[in-house]
Design an enzyme around this catalytic site. Structure first.
Site, PDB file in Angstrom:
ATOM      1  N   ALA A 283       5.945  -0.500  -9.694  1.00 41.93           N
ATOM      2  CA  ALA A 283       4.588  -0.163 -10.136  1.00 41.93           C
ATOM      3  C   ALA A 283       4.518   1.361 -10.128  1.00 41.93           C
ATOM      4  O   ALA A 283       4.411   1.984  -9.069  1.00 41.93           O
ATOM      5  CB  ALA A 283       3.573  -0.762  -9.186  1.00 41.93           C
TER       6      ALA A 283
ATOM      7  N   ALA B 180      -1.433   5.787  -3.827  1.00 41.22           N
ATOM      8  CA  ALA B 180      -0.422   4.723  -3.788  1.00 41.22           C
ATOM      9  C   ALA B 180      -0.965   3.479  -4.482  1.00 41.22           C
ATOM     10  O   ALA B 180      -2.052   3.513  -5.057  1.00 41.22           O
ATOM     11  CB  ALA B 180      -0.072   4.424  -2.334  1.00 41.22           C
ATOM     12  N   ASN B 181      -0.203   2.387  -4.457  1.00 41.98           N
ATOM     13  CA  ASN B 181      -0.711   1.116  -4.986  1.00 41.98           C
ATOM     14  C   ASN B 181      -0.196  -0.033  -4.127  1.00 41.98           C
ATOM     15  O   ASN B 181       0.546   0.193  -3.178  1.00 41.98           O
ATOM     16  CB  ASN B 181      -0.340   0.966  -6.469  1.00 41.98           C
ATOM     17  N   HIS B 182      -0.604  -1.256  -4.482  1.00 40.62           N
ATOM     18  CA  HIS B 182      -0.337  -2.404  -3.598  1.00 40.62           C
ATOM     19  C   HIS B 182       1.047  -3.028  -3.743  1.00 40.62           C
ATOM     20  O   HIS B 182       1.325  -4.039  -3.111  1.00 40.62           O
ATOM     21  CB  HIS B 182      -1.374  -3.495  -3.845  1.00 40.62           C
ATOM     22  N   SER B 183       1.900  -2.486  -4.579  1.00 41.50           N
ATOM     23  CA  SER B 183       3.203  -3.140  -4.787  1.00 41.50           C
ATOM     24  C   SER B 183       4.008  -3.158  -3.480  1.00 41.50           C
ATOM     25  O   SER B 183       4.144  -2.140  -2.803  1.00 41.50           O
ATOM     26  CB  SER B 183       3.987  -2.381  -5.859  1.00 41.50           C
TER      27      SER B 183
END
Ligand code: CTP
Length: 401
Positions: free
Chosen positions: A278, A211-214
């Site tokens: 993102a 995953a990512n921080h968006s």
């Protein structure tokens, strides 16, 4: 031009339902959004709340009677009706619905409705059987035919213990409906604006993801800004903790490939795509069917394959394409290259290393670069206002716009 509620005059008519307390919360939310709120109460509403409940929040006199000797000096229902940009009846009882539908004017709320030229929103709240009743249904239809905006009611448990349709909508939803009504006929009316939001998730096995921080906040704010200008707004959303904005279609997806399929569907016939998501650049080559066990191993290598560039792959005719660029170095050069490689009309670049802007916060400081080489540095502002700025630049590019 402001599309927020700042400076908007809202006349809030409160009628006598147990759900009155939600009107206090609504007034508070509207004041926080910098609207001017004039409250009018019926005698029945005064059985549940006092004018002080509202005056302490709105810092304005509350109209409680048609015959208040003080009112000419401060405000009365006619003044409130004339200066209103919108009149909202929250909560609206079966009795007040009937009165409004039949043009009665014997209390400050119904009289305001009769006296105003502003758009009117009515949020019913009553027992499910009362709402179901043929007389109430006929009144609702009559009001709708006359252009009154009916918000709710919701299904759920009512004060009587009965479960059914009759609950007043929640204050945050009511704010959304107020914004929608104020945006009717706005400068993006008749346009479909698709926004992607959030960080995509790429499955590794049934329990793990990349995953990512968006947070999704930027994309959601753009969609809300489009809705508030009258557009049909759609969010293709990777997982976020954000509630669905009222009046915005939200298509939920997980992975980049799923987002790509949803965008293909939603962008057909759309006027613009704003790609704020993102998107994971890589996905796991082979997603494991079962949870991968440690089995005594000390390291684990996962094979990744490249995801397609989603925005570059959208070729719908006359579609305005806007990208975002999250950069931690060489921001201008990198963003400029992305305009070319992705076939964008313009790109919104932000420095993800800035602490007061970017991921997960409510504000953003962006630079907008276009095909012609212009570079505009915008000051720190709310993500909603960034949305307004983006849409201001989308508007002249729209077909026939
Ligand atoms: N984007 C996309 N599909 C991808 C990757 C990115 O549509 N597979 C979109 C993003 O939504 C954004 C823009 O392309 O609007 C730029 O995304 P960004 O992550 O900044 O750039 P990348 O293209 O991923 O390039 P790099 O990772 O090399 O910076």
């Amino acid at each position: 031009m402001t599309y927020s509620l700042e400076g908007k005059n809202i006349a809030l008519g409160v009628t006598g339902s147990i759900a009155c307390y939600k009107a206090v919360d609504l007034a508070s939310k509207l004041v926080q959004l910098q609207a001017n709120v004039d409250v009018l109460m019926t005698d029945a509403a005064l059985q549940f709340l006092t004018p002080l409940n509202f005056a302490a929040i709105t810092h304005r006199p509350v109209v409680t009677s048609m015959f208040d000797p003080e009112s000419e000096l401060s405000i009365n229902h006619v003044v409130a009706a004339e200066r209103a940009d919108l009149v909202a009846v929250v909560p609206a009882t079966a009795n007040s619905l009937a009165k409004i539908a039949h043009g009665r004017a014997d209390d400050p709320v119904s009289a305001t409705i009769l006296a105003t030229r502003a758009p009117v929103l009515v949020a019913p709240a009553m027992d499910a059987n009362m709402f179901d009743n043929t007389a109430t249904q006929a009144n609702v239809r009559l009001l709708e035919e006359r252009g009154v905006y009916i918000a709710g009611p919701a299904e759920g448990r009512m004060a009587s213990g009965l479960v059914g349709k009759g609950r007043l909508l929640e204050p945050s939803e009511l704010v959304g409906h107020i914004r929608i009504l104020l945006g009717h006929g706005g400068d993006l009316a008749g346009r479909k604006i698709v926004v992607s939001a959030g960080g995509t998730r790429e499955a590794i096995d049934p329990v793990r993801v990349i995953a990512n921080h968006s947070s999704g906040k930027m994309g959601y704010a753009i969609a809300e800004a489009a809705r508030d200008r009258g557009a049909e707004a759609v969010i293709v959303s990777a997982p976020t903790a954000l509630p669905n904005p009222t009046g915005v279609k939200v298509v939920k997806v997980n992975s980049a490939l799923e987002m790509g399929h949803a965008l293909d569907v939603e962008c057909t016939g759309a006027d613009a795509i704003v790609m704020a998501a993102a998107v994971a650049d890589w996905r796991v080559a082979e997603i494991a069917d079962q949870k991968v066990k440690k089995s005594g191993a000390n390291n684990w290598t996962i094979d990744l394959v490249k995801n397609p560039d989603l925005i570059a792959g959208i070729h719908a005719e006359k579609l305005v394409k806007v990208g975002f660029a999250a950069e931690s170095e060489d921001l201008i050069e990198n963003a400029r290259a992305k305009i070319q490689s992705k076939g964008l009309h313009f790109i919104v670049a932000n420095d993800i290393t800035a602490e007061d802007a970017g991921f997960a916060v409510d504000d953003n400081r962006v630079i907008i670069l276009d095909r012609e080489g212009s570079v505009e540095r915008l000051p720190l502002m709310s993500k909603y206002d960034v949305g307004v700025e983006v849409l201001d630049r989308v508007k002249p590019l729209l077909r026939g716009g």
